[in-house]
Scaffold this motif. Structure first.
Motif, short mmCIF file in Angstrom:
data_model
loop_
_atom_site.label_atom_id
_atom_site.label_comp_id
_atom_site.label_asym_id
_atom_site.label_seq_id
_atom_site.Cartn_x
_atom_site.Cartn_y
_atom_site.Cartn_z
N LEU A 1 0.85 -1.20 0.00
CA LEU A 1 0.00 0.00 0.00
C LEU A 1 0.87 1.25 0.00
O LEU A 1 1.95 1.27 0.61
CB LEU A 1 -0.89 0.04 1.24
N GLU A 2 0.40 2.27 -0.68
CA GLU A 2 1.09 3.57 -0.69
C GLU A 2 0.50 4.43 0.42
O GLU A 2 -0.60 4.15 0.91
CB GLU A 2 0.84 4.30 -2.02
N ASP A 3 1.19 5.54 0.73
CA ASP A 3 0.68 6.45 1.76
C ASP A 3 -0.73 6.92 1.42
O ASP A 3 -1.02 7.27 0.28
CB ASP A 3 1.59 7.67 1.88
N GLU A 4 -1.58 6.95 2.44
CA GLU A 4 -2.97 7.42 2.35
C GLU A 4 -3.81 6.61 1.37
O GLU A 4 -4.72 7.13 0.74
CB GLU A 4 -3.01 8.91 2.01
N GLN A 5 -3.47 5.34 1.24
CA GLN A 5 -4.33 4.45 0.44
C GLN A 5 -5.12 3.55 1.40
O GLN A 5 -4.63 3.17 2.47
CB GLN A 5 -3.49 3.57 -0.48
N ILE A 6 -6.34 3.22 0.95
CA ILE A 6 -7.18 2.31 1.73
C ILE A 6 -7.50 1.11 0.84
O ILE A 6 -7.86 1.28 -0.33
CB ILE A 6 -8.52 2.97 2.12
N ALA A 7 -7.39 -0.08 1.42
CA ALA A 7 -7.70 -1.28 0.64
C ALA A 7 -8.92 -1.96 1.24
O ALA A 7 -9.03 -2.11 2.46
CB ALA A 7 -6.52 -2.24 0.68
N GLU A 8 -9.83 -2.36 0.37
CA GLU A 8 -10.97 -3.18 0.79
C GLU A 8 -10.63 -4.61 0.36
O GLU A 8 -10.39 -4.88 -0.83
CB GLU A 8 -12.23 -2.68 0.08
N ILE A 9 -10.59 -5.50 1.35
CA ILE A 9 -10.11 -6.86 1.07
C ILE A 9 -11.28 -7.81 1.28
O ILE A 9 -11.75 -7.99 2.41
CB ILE A 9 -8.94 -7.21 2.03
N GLU B 1 -11.54 -9.16 -6.38
CA GLU B 1 -10.29 -8.45 -6.63
C GLU B 1 -10.09 -7.43 -5.52
O GLU B 1 -11.07 -6.89 -4.98
CB GLU B 1 -10.38 -7.68 -7.97
N LEU B 2 -8.83 -7.17 -5.21
CA LEU B 2 -8.51 -6.14 -4.21
C LEU B 2 -8.92 -4.78 -4.74
O LEU B 2 -8.71 -4.48 -5.92
CB LEU B 2 -6.99 -6.18 -4.03
N GLU B 3 -9.51 -3.96 -3.87
CA GLU B 3 -9.90 -2.62 -4.34
C GLU B 3 -9.17 -1.58 -3.50
O GLU B 3 -9.23 -1.60 -2.27
CB GLU B 3 -11.41 -2.47 -4.16
N ILE B 4 -8.45 -0.70 -4.19
CA ILE B 4 -7.67 0.31 -3.46
C ILE B 4 -8.11 1.70 -3.89
O ILE B 4 -8.30 1.98 -5.08
CB ILE B 4 -6.16 0.12 -3.73
N THR B 5 -8.28 2.58 -2.90
CA THR B 5 -8.64 3.98 -3.20
C THR B 5 -7.75 4.89 -2.37
O THR B 5 -7.05 4.43 -1.46
CB THR B 5 -10.11 4.29 -2.83
N ASN B 6 -7.85 6.19 -2.65
CA ASN B 6 -7.21 7.14 -1.74
C ASN B 6 -8.23 7.55 -0.69
O ASN B 6 -9.35 7.02 -0.66
CB ASN B 6 -6.63 8.34 -2.51
N LEU B 7 -7.88 8.52 0.17
CA LEU B 7 -8.79 8.88 1.26
C LEU B 7 -10.07 9.53 0.75
O LEU B 7 -11.05 9.62 1.47
CB LEU B 7 -8.10 9.81 2.26
N ASP B 8 -10.04 10.03 -0.52
CA ASP B 8 -11.26 10.60 -1.09
C ASP B 8 -12.06 9.54 -1.85
O ASP B 8 -12.96 9.87 -2.62
CB ASP B 8 -10.91 11.75 -2.04
N GLU B 9 -11.66 8.30 -1.68
CA GLU B 9 -12.31 7.14 -2.30
C GLU B 9 -12.23 7.14 -3.82
O GLU B 9 -13.09 6.62 -4.51
CB GLU B 9 -13.75 6.99 -1.78
N ILE B 10 -11.17 7.78 -4.33
CA ILE B 10 -10.91 7.71 -5.77
C ILE B 10 -10.06 6.46 -6.01
O ILE B 10 -9.03 6.25 -5.34
CB ILE B 10 -10.21 8.99 -6.28
N VAL B 11 -10.52 5.65 -6.96
CA VAL B 11 -9.90 4.33 -7.16
C VAL B 11 -8.46 4.48 -7.67
O VAL B 11 -8.16 5.30 -8.54
CB VAL B 11 -10.74 3.51 -8.16
N ALA B 12 -7.57 3.69 -7.08
CA ALA B 12 -6.16 3.72 -7.49
C ALA B 12 -5.80 2.39 -8.13
O ALA B 12 -6.48 1.37 -7.92
CB ALA B 12 -5.29 3.95 -6.27
N GLU B 13 -4.72 2.41 -8.90
CA GLU B 13 -4.28 1.19 -9.57
C GLU B 13 -3.72 0.20 -8.53
O GLU B 13 -3.06 0.60 -7.58
CB GLU B 13 -3.17 1.56 -10.55
N VAL B 14 -4.01 -1.07 -8.72
CA VAL B 14 -3.48 -2.09 -7.81
C VAL B 14 -2.22 -2.67 -8.46
O VAL B 14 -2.29 -3.32 -9.49
CB VAL B 14 -4.51 -3.21 -7.57
#
Ligand code: M6R
Length: 623
Positions: free
Chosen positions: A216-224, A229-242
């Motif tokens: 995980l990168e700084d300020e990323q949230i993962a829903e497991i 599939e793993l879903e990762i967003t930033n704190l504003d819930e914008i989807v990030a690349e896994v």
């Protein structure tokens, strides 16, 4: 430091968690715990134990019942930062509603303020930890937003200042875990077809299960979620690349963070440790100026300001840090300071007055002589201030106030990161006290703070000389004696360099103030004798060059630690190591690194047991 594990899948979670916690034991810890749940049951079972993971394992065997078969779990080994090591303070922490469980690495700097706000909202707390504040804060948003966990986590983290790696578990939805990080690592291992996931604060517990890992990168949230599939967003819930990495690591090396020895790992950890030590304490304000925030100073300000005399008591490396502290306090605060070996002080019937402040410095917080010196100072009515690494240790408990150095567990017997942590705390303390006393000019205060925040970056620069120092070390394994010379702030660094070398390489070494050399030690100088000069620009530079010439003319072999770009010293020294230019009171934080590396590599080349040198103990709890 603390360790995190997590599992979600169709196998029993507890065996993975317990084994994983054992695999993270190398990080050091004082208590451990796990939380287990199961999608169908809608309940969370928490098991905690003070001390070793073995204690937790025994507890689990006795009490787990059907929870032993639950397939979702999170676990933690805790190294106390807020609140003593105890079951109550161990993780996982449950929210007051009992619906959420959380494990956390890092420090929430604004937890006190958040706690006050939550108390006003009716929340109560069972522990002294910053972590419990975080789980309650998440719970607050969770109750407010219709129980959407990921959203609650991101809202809470936006309110949080500090460092965190967290994993959160939900009671009524055991089908997922939510994880996040900032400034504290967290890795997620992906099992076959995303049918199971493994979580760790590093890859050690994961590697035997999967090589597919997501850091995980700084300020990323993962829903497991199991089977998704793993879903990762930033704190504003914008989807990030896994970004999935294929990680292939040697597990034995991983237990030391990839380093061959704890000592080398701890030397290289120093940039991060100093950052942790200053976190929330050296604060840049909106107008760009710096302030220093030490609650110990705030709470005992009147007594500290009244001090006419400071006595520092410590042993070994901590005593060397104390010698730097003396120079710092005298320079910034204009208060007379004595530095005493705790072992001498306790039996010497020393003069201690009521308005004196006694500063006890100790990595372990358990050193018997330092404890006895504290008790003596307390009997005489002095205020005793601790600078300690071991949270909840005997010295932390015995001292009336103090500052933790927060550098994490030090496992190598030769102290390294504790020294730089102690010097950092002493610098912050001298600056803050000097400012309160009006004895340090504001521009100097600002200049030193600006230098302090640069230290982690500059340390990394110095550490780049590791290979060069390793090569150099091969030329010194023959030596029977070493001399280390420095002046001013670098004189204690010379003492520390000599102590490091003798502890782990068994080569006799002495540290001296450079000018004292001609009052005796110069008689030892010959072609066989390596002499380390710490000859940076600030510390009476020209006088040190004269000392060097005296050694050169007697054939001594000179290794000089110089300020970056200094070419003048080349004429006198066989070998040069460089440290970046910095205001002189901060130099020890950089100049000690080549000393540590030199001692380390000489010992390694001699084939010695660097982490556990003969006859030495990490914590000297007897006289
Ligand atoms: O835990 P402490 O800082 O009180 O320990 C003091 C000394 O025993 C310790 O610094 C010792 O000298 C180390 N082995 C130095 O590397």
């Amino acid at each position: 430091m603390c360790g995190i594990v997590g599992y979600i899948g169709s196998a029993k979670a507890a065996p993975f968690l317990i084994k994983g916690l054992h695999q993270l034991e190398y990080r050091g810890y004082d208590s451990a715990g796990i939380a287990l749940t199961q999608p169908e049951t809608g309940r969370i079972e928490v098991f905690k134990a003070k001390g070793k993971v073995d204690n937790l394992e025994r507890k689990l065997q006795q009490a787990a019942g059907e929870a032993a078969a639950f397939t979702v779990g999170i676990g933690h080994t805790r190294w106390a930062t807020h609140g003593e090591p105890s079951e109550q303070n161990a993780h996982p922490h449950l929210s007051g509603s009992g619906e959420l469980a959380l494990v956390h690495n890092g420090i929430i700097e604004n937890y006190q303020l958040l706690k006050e706000q939550l108390v006003e909202l009716g929340y109560t707390f069972q522990s002294e930890t910053d972590t419990e504040v975080l789980v309650q804060l998440i719970d607050y948003f969770y109750q407010k937003n219709g129980k959407k966990l990921k959203n609650a986590v991101s809202q809470a983290l936006k309110k949080t200042i500090g460092a965190y790696a967290i994993v959160v578990m939900e009671r009524n939805n055991g089908r997922h875990l939510v994880a996040a990080r900032k400034a504290s690592p967290l890795v997620i291992g992906i099992g076959q077809d995303s049918s199971e996931f493994f979580i760790g604060s590093d890859a050690t517990p994961l590697i035997e299960h999967t090589h597919k890992m997501v850091y995980l990168e700084d300020e990323q949230i993962a829903e497991i979620r199991m089977g998704h599939e793993l879903e990762i967003t930033n704190l504003d819930e914008i989807v990030a690349e896994v970004s999935v990495k294929d990680v292939d690591l040697d597990i034995s090396a991983l237990s030391k963070g990839g380093y061959p020895h704890f000592m080398l790992k701890e030397i290289f950890e120093q940039p991060q440790c100093i950052e942790n030590c200053m976190r929330g304490r050296v604060v840049k304000q909106a107008d760009g100026t710096y302030d220093i925030n030490l609650s110990a100073l705030h709470n005992f300000k009147a007594k500290l300001i009244r001090a006419r005399h400071v006595i520092i008591v410590a042993c070994g490396t901590s005593w060397h840090a104390g010698l730097i502290g003396k120079q710092l306090i005298e320079e910034m605060c204009r208060i007379r300071v004595e530095v005493e070996y705790a072992s001498e002080f306790r039996y010497r019937n020393p003069v201690i007055e009521k308005d004196d402040v006694v500063i006890a410095i100790s990595q372990s917080g358990e050193t018997a002589d330092t404890l006895a010196a504290i008790q003596l100072a307390k009997q005489e009515g002095a205020l005793v201030f601790g600078i300690v690494n071991g949270v909840g240790s005997s010295i932390a408990r015995e001292t009336e106030t103090g500052v933790y150095i927060h550098v994490g567990p030090e496992i190598g017997v030769a102290s390294t990161k504790a020294f730089t942590g102690q010097v950092t705390v002493l610098t912050m303390l001298s600056l803050a006290l000097g400012r309160a006393l009006g004895t340090v000019a504001e521009d100097k205060f600002q200049q030193i703070c600006a230098g302090l925040v640069e230290i982690p970056r500059l340390m990394k620069q110095v550490l780049k000389q590791n290979d060069a120092i390793a090569n150099l070390a091969s030329q010194f394994t023959y030596a029977k004696n070493f001399l280390y010379l420095g002046r001013g702030y670098n004189y204690p660094v010379a003492l520390e360099g000599a102590l490091k070398l003798k502890e782990i390489s068994y080569i006799h070494a002495e540290g001296y103030p450079a000018a004292e050399m001609k009052h005796g030690p110069i008689a030892l100088v010959d072609k066989e004798m390596p002499i380390v000069f710490i000859a940076t620009h600030h510390q009476l530079y020209h006088k040190i060059i004269s000392n060097m010439q005296e050694v050169q003319s007697r054939g001594g072999r000179i290794l000089a630690v110089v300020t970056e770009g200094d070419t003048d010293i080349q004429k006198f020294a066989h070998d040069l190591l460089e440290v970046p230019d910095i205001i002189n009171c901060l130099e020890p934080l950089l100049s000690v690194l080549p000393m540590q590396l030199l001692a380390y590599h000489v010992a390694v080349k001699k084939g010695l047991n660097v982490d556990m040198p003969r006859n030495l103990a990490k914590s000297v709890t007897v006289e």
